[in-house]
Write a protein that holds these residues in place. Structure first.
Motif, mmCIF file in Angstrom:
data_model
loop_
_atom_site.group_PDB
_atom_site.id
_atom_site.type_symbol
_atom_site.label_atom_id
_atom_site.label_comp_id
_atom_site.label_asym_id
_atom_site.label_seq_id
_atom_site.Cartn_x
_atom_site.Cartn_y
_atom_site.Cartn_z
ATOM 1 N N ARG A 240 0.788 -1.233 0.000
ATOM 2 C CA ARG A 240 0.000 0.000 0.000
ATOM 3 C C ARG A 240 0.812 1.270 0.000
ATOM 4 O O ARG A 240 0.295 2.334 0.206
ATOM 5 C CB ARG A 240 -0.983 0.017 1.157
ATOM 6 C CG ARG A 240 -0.421 -0.297 2.497
ATOM 7 C CD ARG A 240 -1.504 -0.223 3.553
ATOM 8 N NE ARG A 240 -1.127 -0.926 4.759
ATOM 9 C CZ ARG A 240 -1.821 -0.902 5.880
ATOM 10 N NH1 ARG A 240 -2.932 -0.218 5.936
ATOM 11 N NH2 ARG A 240 -1.422 -1.563 6.936
ATOM 12 N N GLY A 241 2.109 1.200 -0.239
ATOM 13 C CA GLY A 241 2.896 2.407 -0.426
ATOM 14 C C GLY A 241 2.867 3.311 0.788
ATOM 15 O O GLY A 241 3.173 2.912 1.888
ATOM 16 N N ARG A 242 2.453 4.529 0.572
ATOM 17 C CA ARG A 242 2.537 5.560 1.606
ATOM 18 C C ARG A 242 1.805 5.163 2.876
ATOM 19 O O ARG A 242 0.643 4.784 2.846
ATOM 20 C CB ARG A 242 1.960 6.873 1.054
ATOM 21 C CG ARG A 242 2.838 7.434 -0.016
ATOM 22 C CD ARG A 242 2.195 8.530 -0.812
ATOM 23 N NE ARG A 242 3.112 8.964 -1.849
ATOM 24 C CZ ARG A 242 2.781 9.802 -2.812
ATOM 25 N NH1 ARG A 242 1.568 10.298 -2.860
ATOM 26 N NH2 ARG A 242 3.662 10.141 -3.712
ATOM 27 N N GLY A 243 2.531 5.259 3.960
ATOM 28 C CA GLY A 243 1.952 4.930 5.245
ATOM 29 C C GLY A 243 1.866 3.452 5.527
ATOM 30 O O GLY A 243 1.446 3.052 6.606
ATOM 31 N N GLY A 244 2.280 2.645 4.598
ATOM 32 C CA GLY A 244 2.208 1.208 4.801
ATOM 33 C C GLY A 244 3.291 0.702 5.728
ATOM 34 O O GLY A 244 4.342 1.313 5.841
ATOM 35 N N GLY A 245 3.006 -0.392 6.389
ATOM 36 C CA GLY A 245 4.037 -1.058 7.164
ATOM 37 C C GLY A 245 4.771 -2.019 6.259
ATOM 38 O O GLY A 245 4.215 -2.979 5.753
ATOM 39 N N TYR B 4 2.510 8.746 9.804
ATOM 40 C CA TYR B 4 2.377 7.413 10.392
ATOM 41 C C TYR B 4 3.593 7.166 11.265
ATOM 42 O O TYR B 4 4.693 7.648 10.981
ATOM 43 C CB TYR B 4 2.315 6.344 9.289
ATOM 44 C CG TYR B 4 1.194 6.561 8.306
ATOM 45 C CD1 TYR B 4 1.351 7.438 7.228
ATOM 46 C CD2 TYR B 4 -0.026 5.921 8.447
ATOM 47 C CE1 TYR B 4 0.318 7.658 6.335
ATOM 48 C CE2 TYR B 4 -1.059 6.125 7.549
ATOM 49 C CZ TYR B 4 -0.879 7.005 6.505
ATOM 50 O OH TYR B 4 -1.893 7.230 5.617
ATOM 51 N N PHE C 190 5.730 4.026 13.526
ATOM 52 C CA PHE C 190 5.953 2.581 13.571
ATOM 53 C C PHE C 190 6.957 2.233 14.665
ATOM 54 O O PHE C 190 7.825 3.043 15.017
ATOM 55 C CB PHE C 190 6.547 2.081 12.241
ATOM 56 C CG PHE C 190 5.761 2.470 11.019
ATOM 57 C CD1 PHE C 190 5.967 3.690 10.409
ATOM 58 C CD2 PHE C 190 4.830 1.605 10.473
ATOM 59 C CE1 PHE C 190 5.249 4.060 9.266
ATOM 60 C CE2 PHE C 190 4.118 1.952 9.338
ATOM 61 C CZ PHE C 190 4.331 3.192 8.740
ATOM 62 N N TYR D 225 9.651 -0.970 14.992
ATOM 63 C CA TYR D 225 10.235 -2.159 14.377
ATOM 64 C C TYR D 225 11.157 -2.826 15.384
ATOM 65 O O TYR D 225 11.826 -2.167 16.165
ATOM 66 C CB TYR D 225 11.035 -1.796 13.123
ATOM 67 C CG TYR D 225 10.192 -1.611 11.884
ATOM 68 C CD1 TYR D 225 9.668 -0.369 11.556
ATOM 69 C CD2 TYR D 225 9.928 -2.681 11.039
ATOM 70 C CE1 TYR D 225 8.890 -0.198 10.418
ATOM 71 C CE2 TYR D 225 9.149 -2.519 9.894
ATOM 72 C CZ TYR D 225 8.634 -1.276 9.597
ATOM 73 O OH TYR D 225 7.871 -1.114 8.476
ATOM 74 N N LEU E 15 8.077 -5.574 11.693
ATOM 75 C CA LEU E 15 7.108 -4.568 12.108
ATOM 76 C C LEU E 15 6.373 -5.053 13.359
ATOM 77 O O LEU E 15 5.811 -6.140 13.378
ATOM 78 C CB LEU E 15 6.105 -4.316 10.984
ATOM 79 C CG LEU E 15 4.969 -3.338 11.300
ATOM 80 C CD1 LEU E 15 5.508 -1.940 11.549
ATOM 81 C CD2 LEU E 15 3.953 -3.318 10.163
ATOM 82 N N ARG F 46 1.897 -0.248 14.184
ATOM 83 C CA ARG F 46 1.736 0.898 13.295
ATOM 84 C C ARG F 46 0.621 1.789 13.838
ATOM 85 O O ARG F 46 -0.418 1.286 14.279
ATOM 86 C CB ARG F 46 1.381 0.399 11.900
ATOM 87 C CG ARG F 46 1.035 1.450 10.864
ATOM 88 C CD ARG F 46 0.716 0.764 9.531
ATOM 89 N NE ARG F 46 0.336 1.700 8.492
ATOM 90 C CZ ARG F 46 -0.921 2.052 8.216
ATOM 91 N NH1 ARG F 46 -1.924 1.561 8.908
ATOM 92 N NH2 ARG F 46 -1.173 2.910 7.248
ATOM 93 N N CYS G 97 6.812 8.236 9.133
ATOM 94 C CA CYS G 97 6.620 8.366 7.693
ATOM 95 C C CYS G 97 5.606 9.473 7.434
ATOM 96 O O CYS G 97 4.463 9.398 7.908
ATOM 97 C CB CYS G 97 6.126 7.047 7.103
ATOM 98 S SG CYS G 97 5.917 7.074 5.316
ATOM 99 N N ARG G 98 6.027 10.493 6.732
ATOM 100 C CA ARG G 98 5.113 11.582 6.367
ATOM 101 C C ARG G 98 4.030 11.053 5.439
ATOM 102 O O ARG G 98 4.287 10.173 4.612
ATOM 103 C CB ARG G 98 5.923 12.682 5.681
ATOM 104 C CG ARG G 98 5.140 13.899 5.267
ATOM 105 C CD ARG G 98 6.084 15.017 4.786
ATOM 106 N NE ARG G 98 6.966 14.620 3.723
ATOM 107 C CZ ARG G 98 6.675 14.687 2.423
ATOM 108 N NH1 ARG G 98 5.492 15.123 2.054
ATOM 109 N NH2 ARG G 98 7.559 14.319 1.525
ATOM 110 N N GLY G 99 2.842 11.597 5.542
ATOM 111 C CA GLY G 99 1.719 11.086 4.786
ATOM 112 C C GLY G 99 1.920 11.079 3.290
ATOM 113 O O GLY G 99 1.466 10.189 2.595
ATOM 114 N N SER H 174 4.688 10.697 1.662
ATOM 115 C CA SER H 174 5.973 10.087 1.328
ATOM 116 C C SER H 174 5.930 8.588 1.585
ATOM 117 O O SER H 174 5.017 8.095 2.242
ATOM 118 C CB SER H 174 7.068 10.727 2.177
ATOM 119 O OG SER H 174 8.297 10.039 2.059
ATOM 120 N N GLU H 175 6.917 7.896 1.068
ATOM 121 C CA GLU H 175 7.085 6.475 1.380
ATOM 122 C C GLU H 175 8.321 6.239 2.234
ATOM 123 O O GLU H 175 8.627 5.114 2.581
ATOM 124 C CB GLU H 175 7.212 5.674 0.087
ATOM 125 C CG GLU H 175 5.981 5.752 -0.792
ATOM 126 C CD GLU H 175 6.207 5.098 -2.132
ATOM 127 O OE1 GLU H 175 6.246 5.816 -3.149
ATOM 128 O OE2 GLU H 175 6.376 3.867 -2.157
#
Lengths: 114, 114
Positions: free
Chosen positions: A97-102, B33, B35, B37, B47, B50, B95-97, B99-100
């Protein structure tokens, strides 16, 4: 449980040589990443890849680096002319899911440049 | 630039006890987001949990839960009923919304004593 597979687990190369690090992402994932971790330091983002092109890259990811998805399953990181400071753990990751994905990370390739 | 700070380089806990790992972050974004890890000696990044910034409810995954304080920009991880297998490096990441790219903290090494 699906895994991200990285090969080799450890690679030693001479300074100035080219290396290719290989990754097999999870099969239904569409977003792919490379990170590196210099020993004892932070994990750092290198590049993200989606739809056969780079979607984001860091300042570390200079012209010495390139990524490719040569077929439907592999994702590679090439370092053209390795330097001593490229010695690190390189982690491949994938996400559905790309952005924001874990992300799901692989076990890493330890690259040692001598 | 966004930064993630883990102020505890090392922590230890007795088996079956509870431990809290701290993480603060700096951002001017509203959409992001967070996380946690885990990196055991095998080096694979796993992970743990989240959190989406727009959700006020703290995320939980079995024995792992977070205390997300958005105004204070704090995102701590609580591990309940600690087990020997919880011993690892724990990394907080942001992770900025839009961005990946994951931005990692320096990590906290958790030791679990029998």
């Amino acid at each position: 449980e699906p895994e991200v597979t990285q090969t080799p687990s450890h690679q030693v190369t001479q300074m100035g040589q080219e290396v290719i690090l290989r990754c097999v992402p999870i099969s239904n994932h569409l977003y792919f990443y490379w990170y590196r971790q210099i020993l004892g330091q932070k994990v750092e983002f290198l590049v993200s890849f989606y739809n056969n092109e780079i979607s984001e890259k860091s300042e570390i990811f200079d012209d010495q680096f390139s990524v490719e998805r040569p077929d439907g399953s592999n994702f590679t990181l090439k370092i053209r002319s390795t330097k001593l400071e490229d010695s690190a753990m390189y982690f491949c990751a994938s996400s559905d899911r790309g952005r924001g994905g874990g992300y799901t990370f692989g076990s890493g390739t330890r690259l040692t440049v001598v | 630039a966004q930064t993630v700070t883990q102020s505890q380089p090392e922590m230890s806990v007795q088996e079956a006890e509870t431990v809290t790992l701290s993480c603060t972050y700096d951002t001017s974004e509203s959409d992001y987001y967070l996380f946690w890890y885990k990196q055991p000696p095998s080096r694979q990044m796993i992970l743990v949990i989240r959190q989406e910034a727009y959700k006020q409810q703290n995320a939980t995954e079995n024995r792992f839960s977070v205390n997300f304080q958005k105004a204070a920009k704090s995102f701590s991880l609580k591990i309940s009923d600690s087990q020997l297998g919880d011993a690892a490096m724990y990394f907080c990441a942001y992770c900025r919304g839009g961005s990946e790219k994951l931005v990692f903290g320096k990590g906290t090494k958790l030791t679990v004593n029998p």
